[in-house]
Each structure stands twice: as structure tokens, then as C-alpha cells.
Design an enzyme around this catalytic site. Structure first.
Site, PDB file in Angstrom:
ATOM      1  N   GLU A   6     -28.388  79.872  -4.649  1.00  0.00           N
ATOM      2  CA  GLU A   6     -29.776  79.466  -4.827  1.00  0.00           C
ATOM      3  C   GLU A   6     -30.131  79.792  -6.261  1.00  0.00           C
ATOM      4  O   GLU A   6     -29.754  80.851  -6.759  1.00  0.00           O
ATOM      5  CB  GLU A   6     -30.714  80.293  -3.941  1.00  0.00           C
ATOM      6  CG  GLU A   6     -30.819  79.847  -2.524  1.00  0.00           C
ATOM      7  CD  GLU A   6     -31.915  80.640  -1.820  1.00  0.00           C
ATOM      8  OE1 GLU A   6     -32.942  80.038  -1.526  1.00  0.00           O
ATOM      9  OE2 GLU A   6     -31.739  81.847  -1.583  1.00  0.00           O
ATOM     10  N   GLU A  57     -28.650  82.723   8.395  1.00  0.00           N
ATOM     11  CA  GLU A  57     -28.573  81.847   7.226  1.00  0.00           C
ATOM     12  C   GLU A  57     -27.787  82.562   6.138  1.00  0.00           C
ATOM     13  O   GLU A  57     -28.011  83.752   5.872  1.00  0.00           O
ATOM     14  CB  GLU A  57     -29.994  81.532   6.722  1.00  0.00           C
ATOM     15  CG  GLU A  57     -30.022  80.767   5.405  1.00  0.00           C
ATOM     16  CD  GLU A  57     -31.440  80.471   4.911  1.00  0.00           C
ATOM     17  OE1 GLU A  57     -32.355  80.364   5.756  1.00  0.00           O
ATOM     18  OE2 GLU A  57     -31.612  80.364   3.693  1.00  0.00           O
TER      19      GLU A  57
END
Lengths: 277, 469
Positions: free
Chosen positions: A162, A157
Site C-alpha cells: 500500500e 486481510e
């Protein structure tokens, strides 16, 4: 993004980063000598179209439901236009809403290119204005195409962006892989010395090659991760697909408070993927 | 365990952020020095800035504020201590005052007033803010109802539009009272204007952000814009809303021939027609608006009320050009909660009373009470431009003070008649001739003292109010 159990170690890494970054921020703009790379556009979506319609179904598909997504998230992801729609002036809007829906207290949307587009290496970038508020967790990230065969975290990932809505001046770039998830995720934060990510558009990007992943905010390279930097196996040599979402609550971000303003929208001007020429 | 780890990491974050902010902040202040008013942001760090004067508000405990060397933020030398008095204290009813600059300061380079605050108990501070200069207080702002507790917390009060504050004298004020009639103590420290780098954008609101309509404003009337607010997203991601003075806004009328707005937010209706009133705060459009569909003369009856034809000897008249009227104490007693205004107008030389902003209006004649014992009917002519369809109504109440002739005393009686559609009709004179027998609750009528008109219509013209046999 996926199964982040604690962030203790992350925070230490971030603190060190911040101290060093502070000195840059308050003096002159740092001058970076960046590797010269020339790119060929392979895939893009500018989100042109009429207001209120759903994003191009040849490019995006949806995750639907409120399973918590491995992070104890609170929202129910839908494909309703109220949660995900074109703005009519060239943006995609993903909106987290406080409403009762199929047992969940919040709704939002999570779109992905899984099964429609994936690529190994290259530059993945998006121009985004993020939402804000305690418990709001916007993200632009990549997952390995082989997730259904090898599962997470073996698939790998790459979190290009974020944010925690209670820290609207800070963005994070991370990778997760075998041995590098939860507390052992490789991550770094980037803080604005003036301004916030929810008030202006910024370009979030990774440039990814066989033995490196470079994280950019606008034109600034703030993190490079190489195979020798991580303890686990380097699983970043297969095709990855893209995901855009706004989560509400979860292990990473904490939970919304009564003061969290709703609705909260993430505006995406474009997503572009390039390959080395 | 997971939770503990999370919390400690979170705190580490805050400390780091504060370091960053402070580091950048100092640099910004140096750049802001200008030849005009001093661009100084400090109000109280360890002592007062030299240009400051403190004055307590009237009725407050004038000694509520003292400098404290014990309870300070971050072990600094001194803080501001505020002792809120008990209710009914001889010292004063509350704690409140303003710190203002003798010379004025240029605050245009800052975006917020910040300080730390804590108290001996959980409490709610009624109001904190700046812009109170004991004069016009043109740029006053108020943060209402701030919840505080026994821990120091940083408070950020945003400046709605700093470009306005180039010679501001009102730098900080506070006012709050006891909680459950008991006093307590709170402290404030490190008070300063600063440029908070991660403060979100500010959004203004007028009329509390609502889209309001007004279709009954008349030519010549004024409407005050209320609900002037500004909302900013704090670095913590939550919104903070403050009350701000209208002078921060630039008001706009879509049709200045119909309505204009003063800089203090007072709308003047110049003519009949449509106009939309909006506002700008800083460079951005504020939420909220008023859509006016104003009227000039259409609110007024074109013709006078029908002329009464009852023989004068059978009439006790309160208001009519046809009869001799008895004395009336007041045509608008302005009882508490009444919003009603009135004026006396003429239509074709007929005197008419105009009630507007009507919710209820008391008409009193207790000084010259009417003995209506021989009267059989109550008469009133009325005209309203407002909608009269159900459930709209007009209510007519008669009050008799009873044999003792005084208000109260146990023998007062009254009865209210509700008039609605189809008797009540819009823009048309209606003549009500109501038998006293319909006022069933009015057991006596020899000491009639009050007539009360109320209802849902905001405009009511009345004429020919009399009693007859």
C-alpha cells in the site's frame, strides 16, 4: 486497506522503523540471513496480450462502483479499458482518471481473483511500478475467501503493498484481522534511501506460513508478523484471494489536491503465487 | 479528532523523512569532490559561500537584499531578507538580483536547488531560479509564480540535466515586484544544491509539449523553438514545471536536408520537404514536436500580376510598374500587435510586395495624403498560397483623416471590405476593382492616409495598387 480509521499508532510504529532503517540505508547494505524456502509456481499472470484488451477473464474479475469501499474513497471503479487494460508489452495498466462518471469525480479499477483463485499459505508476489500524487492510493493485497460468510475483519486481510502517493519513496505492508483493524492494524513501512517507487519496478511479496507472514520489498525482508505479535485472533489459516487497485482519496491517504497529476497509472509486470515444495 | 491524529502523524513522518535525507545527503557530497571545479552545493546556509558575488538587476532596488539575523529558518544564525519596494518607490521598481560564482562550480552531482522561503504575507514570487550569470546565461532556468505565505516552506527547483553544469557560475537569482502596488518582505534560507533522493524523473517539453504543424515555412526561413519546459514530480507527489533554456536539450531533425536545429533551438529551413523536429532532455525524449511541411518556391506566384490597362491620366497609383507612383510613408508600419513581415520581390521583372506572417499590416501615406475626390474605384491585385475556403478572408480598409488632415481629431472615417471565397482564390492572381461607393463608411476621401490589409491568410502578395476614375 479496509476500514483504516486512524493511523496514529501506525505512524509511531513506522517512525521507530525508520530511525532504525536510516542507519542501515546510509551505511552498508544490510546483510540478511533469510530462511531458505523452495517454491513451486501455482498460479501466475504475465499480462501478455495485445494492447488495450482487458485482463484474462479466467483469472480476474472486477469490483465495480463508487461505494467508497469503507474508506471514503472517491473513485468509481469500472472495467473499461481506459481504467484497466493490457499494455501490449507485457504489463497490466490500472489508471486513475480525473473525470466525471456516474456521480464520481474520478474513475479507476479494482480487479480480484475472488471465485477464480485462492490459496492458503505460500509466496504471493507482484512486480509493480506504482503511481504517484497526493491522494493516490495503489495497493496489492489479499482477503480471506470466507469474507461473504464471516465478514470483515474476521476474514483477515494481508496488504502486501500500500502506498500514499504523496510519499512515493515509502511502501507499507500490513495485516488486518479481528482486533487488529483501524488504529490497531499491524503495519510497517519501508522507505527507499534513493529513488522512488513510481519511477522503477519493484517486487512486492509476502511469504506466508502457518505461524508467520514475512513482507518483502525486492529481496529485502522488512517485516515479519507472527501470531504472538498481534492482540487479536490469528485468522490467517484459510484461503485468500488477491486484489490489485488504485484508489483515489480516502481515510488512509487523504484527498487529491489541485496539484495531483492525473491520469495516474499502476503498471503490473506480473503476479505469481507459489507454494512450498 | 480523527483528523488531528492524522495530521500529527503526518508531521512526524515529515520529520523522519528529513532526517533520512540529510543523513544520506552529507555522505553523497563527500563523494562528489572532484579535481575540476568545486562540487560545492552550499550557497547560503548561515553566510555566503566565499566564491559568491551578488549583483542587483538593473532598475531594481539595489538594497532590497540584506542578511537578516532575526527571522531565520530553524533558528539558524542568519537568513537572506528581501524587501520588495512599493510601486513608484524612488529606490527601485522591484527586487531582483543574481548570486554568481567568481570561479564556477561543478553541479553535476546534484539534482536540485533547494531552499526555504517565507514572507510577511501571502505572495507570489515572479521568478526564482539559477543559471543567470550576467553573461550568456546558457543554462538558465526559471520557476515562475511561486506562491508563498507566512510559513516556511521548502522549495525544490530541479536541475533539468545536471551533467551540463560542470562549470556553472549562475547559482541563484530572484526577481519580483510589489503586490497591488505595495511592498512586502520575504526571507530565504538554507539555499543549496543537493541530491534530493526521492525526486521523481524529469520530463522535458518543447513547444509547451504540443504537437505543432507548420506547412508554410519557406526555404531559408528560421523558426525559434519556444515553450521549453521541464516537469518533475516532487517528493510530495505533485508536479513542478520550470522554464529552461534551450541549451539543456539536444534537438533532432528527422531530415537534416530539409531542416536543421541549432543548439540554441533555432530551426533553419534548408529546402522544401518534410521534417519532424523533436528534442531529448537528459536521456529521454521530450514532449512536443514540430512537423514541418516546408515549401521552397511554391509559395511564390509563377507569373506576374495582370498588367493594368486603365489610362494613366485617370489613375493615382500607389504601387505599380505601369504607372508613376505617389510617395508612400511606409509599406509596413509595424503597428503594435502586428506580426507582419514584408519584402519586395520581383517576378519576371515585375515588382511585387510580399507580406508574410500576416495578421494585419498598416500602409501609411499621411505625409502625402491622397485626394481621391475625383476617383471612382480602388484597385489591388493579390495572390495567396493559403487556403481561401470559408471562413478565410482578406480585408481591405481605407482610412481618410478628414478635413483636418490629422489622425484623430474626430473627423476620421474608414471602411473595410471583406473579400472571401469565391472571389478570393488560392494560388491565383485576383484583381479587385472596388467602387468607392462600396466603401460606405468612407464619407470623405480627400485626405486618404492609410490602407490596412488583414485577414486569415498568412501570406499575401500584392501589386498594382491604384485608384482610378
Amino acid at each position: 486497506m479496509y476500514n483504516t480509521y486512524t493511523i496514529h499508532k501506525k505512524a509511531i510504529v513506522l517512525c521507530i522503523f525508520f530511525l532504525s532503517h536510516t542507519f542501515f540505508g546510509c551505511n552498508q547494505n544490510p546483510i540478511q540471513t533469510l530462511p531458505e524456502r523452495s517454491w513451486v509456481l501455482m498460479w501466475s499472470d504475465n499480462f501478455d496480450g495485445k494492447a488495450g484488451i482487458s485482463p484474462d477473464s479466467t483469472k480476474w474479475t472486477y469490483d465495480i462502483g463508487n461505494s467508497g469501499w469503507g474508506n471514503s474513497e472517491l473513485q468509481y471503479y469500472t472495467k473499461r479499458p481506459s481504467n484497466v487494460q493490457l499494455s501490449g508489452d507485457g504489463n497490466l495498466i490500472i489508471t486513475a482518471i480525473k473525470e466525471s462518471f456516474s456521480g464520481a469525480s474520478y474513475t479507476s479499477a479494482r480487479i480480484k481473483t475472488k471465485g477464480l483463485f485462492s490459496q492458503t499459505y505460500g509466496r504471493f508476489e507482484a512486480r509493480i511500478k506504482t503511481p504517484t500524487g497526493p491522494g493516490i492510493w495503489p495497493a496489492f493485497w489479499l482477503l480471506g475467501d470466507n469474507i461473504d460468510q464471516v465478514n470483515w475483519p474476521m476474514c483477515g486481510e494481508i496488504d502486501i503493498m500500500e502506498q500514499r502517493g504523496q510519499q512515493s519513496a515509502i511502501t507499507h505492508g500490513s495485516i488486518h484481522g479481528p482486533g487488529n483493524f483501524g488504529a490497531n492494524a499491524i503495519t510497517k513501512g519501508y522507505g527507499l534511501t534513493s529513488g522512488r517507487f513510481d519511477t522503477d519496478f519493484h517486487i512486492y511479496a509476502v511469504e506466508w506460513g502457518e505461524d508467520y507472514i514475512d513482507f518483502y520489498i525486492d529481496t529485502y525482508l522488512y517485516q515479519r508478523i507472527k501470531p504472538e505479535n498481534i492482540s487479536g485472533k490469528w485468522v490467517f489459516n484459510t484461503p485468500f484471494f488477491m486484489i490489485l487497485n488504485v484508489a483515489v482519496g480516502g481515510n488512509y491517504v487523504g484527498y487529491p489536491t489541485s496539484g495531483t497529476p492525473f491520469p495516474q497509472s499502476m503498471y503490473i509486470d506480473y503476479v505469481k503465487v507459489y507454494k512450498h515444495s | 479528532m480523527k483528523r488531528i491524529l492524522y495530521t500529527s502523524a503526518h508531521n512526524a513522518w515529515l520529520i523522519i523523512i528529513i532526517i533520512i535525507l540529510n543523513g544520506c545527503y552529507d555522505r553523497n557530497v563527500d563523494e562528489l569532490l572532484s579535481p575540476g571545479f568545486p562540487a560545492k552545493g552550499e550557497i547560503f546556509i548561515d553566510d555566503f559561500s566565499s566564491d559568491l558575488i551578488y549583483a542587483a538587476f538593473g532598475g531594481s532596488d539595489v538594497k532590497a537584499f540584506q542578511i537578516d539575523n532575526k527571522e531565520t529558518y530553524g533558528n539558524s544564525k542568519a537568513s537572506m531578507r528581501f524587501s520588495v519596494p512599493d510601486a513608484n518607490s524612488a529606490l527601485g521598481a522591484y527586487a531582483g538580483g543574481s548570486y554568481f560564482s567568481k570561479t564556477g562550480r561543478d553541479l553535476s552531482g546534484f539534482n536540485a536547488l533547494t531552499f526555504y522561503i517565507k514572507a510577511t504575507q501571502s505572495a507570489t514570487i515572479d521568478v526564482l531560479g539559477f543559471g543567470n550569470d550576467f553573461g550568456a546565461s546558457k543554462y538558465q532556468i526559471a520557476l515562475n509564480g511561486l506562491a508563498i505565505n507566512t510559513n516556511w516552506q521548502k522549495v525544490i527547483i530541479p536541475i533539468p540535466d545536471a551533467s551540463k553544469l560542470i562549470s556553472e557560475k549562475g547559482l541563484f537569482y530572484y526577481s519580483t515586484g510589489p503586490i497591488n502596488e505595495k511592498g512586502y518582505t520575504f526571507w530565504i534560507d538554507e539555499v543549496q544544491f543537493e541530491k534530493v533522493p526521492d525526486l521523481g524523473r524529469i520530463t522535458g517539453s518543447i513547444f509547451n509539449g504540443e504537437q505543432r504543424n507548420n506547412s508554410t515555412a519557406e526555404k531559408g526561413s528560421t523558426i525559434t523553438i519556444d515553450g521549453n519546459l521541464a516537469t518533475v514530480n516532487l517528493p510530495s507527489g505533485i508536479n513542478r514545471t520550470i522554464q529552461i533554456s534551450p541549451s539543456y536539450f539536444t534537438f533532432e531533425s528527422s531530415n537534416p536536408k530539409i531542416a536543421t536545429v541549432s543548439t540554441t533551438g533555432i530551426i533553419t529551413v534548408l529546402d522544401s520537404g518534410s521534417a519532424i523536429i523533436t528534442a531529448i532532455l537528459g536521456n529521454a525524449k521530450a514532449n512536443g514536436s514540430l512537423t514541418l511541411a516546408s515549401v521552397a518556391n511554391t509559395l511564390m506566384p509563377e507569373a506576374p500580376a495582370p498588367i493594368p490597362n486603365v489610362n494613366a491620366k485617370d489613375v493615382i497609383s500607389l504601387y505599380s510598374n505601369v504607372y508613376t507612383n505617389v510617395p508612400i510613408d511606409s509599406w509596413n508600419t509595424r503597428w503594435k500587435y502586428s506580426t507582419t513581415e514584408n519584402s519586395f520581390i520581383k517576378i519576371n521583372n515585375d515588382d511585387i510586395i510580399k507580406y508574410y506572417n500576416l495578421n494585419f499590416v498598416g500602409i501609411e501615406f499621411s505625409a502625402n495624403q491622397i485626394n481621391a475626390s475625383s476617383m471612382m474605384h480602388f484597385h489591388i491585385d493579390m495572390w495567396t498560397p493559403n487556403a481561401t475556403n470559408s471562413p478565410n478572408n482578406v480585408k481591405v480598409m481605407l482610412v481618410d483623416f478628414g478635413a483636418n488632415g490629422i489622425y484623430g481629431g474626430g473627423d476620421d472615417v474608414s471602411h473595410e471590405i471583406i473579400v472571401n471565397s469565391p472571389v478570393l482564390t488560392s494560388s491565383k492572381w485576383i484583381s479587385l476593382d472596388i467602387p468607392f461607393s462600396s466603401f460606405t463608411g468612407l464619407k470623405t476621401k480627400s485626405h486618404l492616409s492609410q490602407l490596412v490589409l488583414s485577414g486569415t491568410v498568412s501570406n499575401l502578395y500584392v501589386d498594382n495598387i491604384y485608384l482610378h476614375k
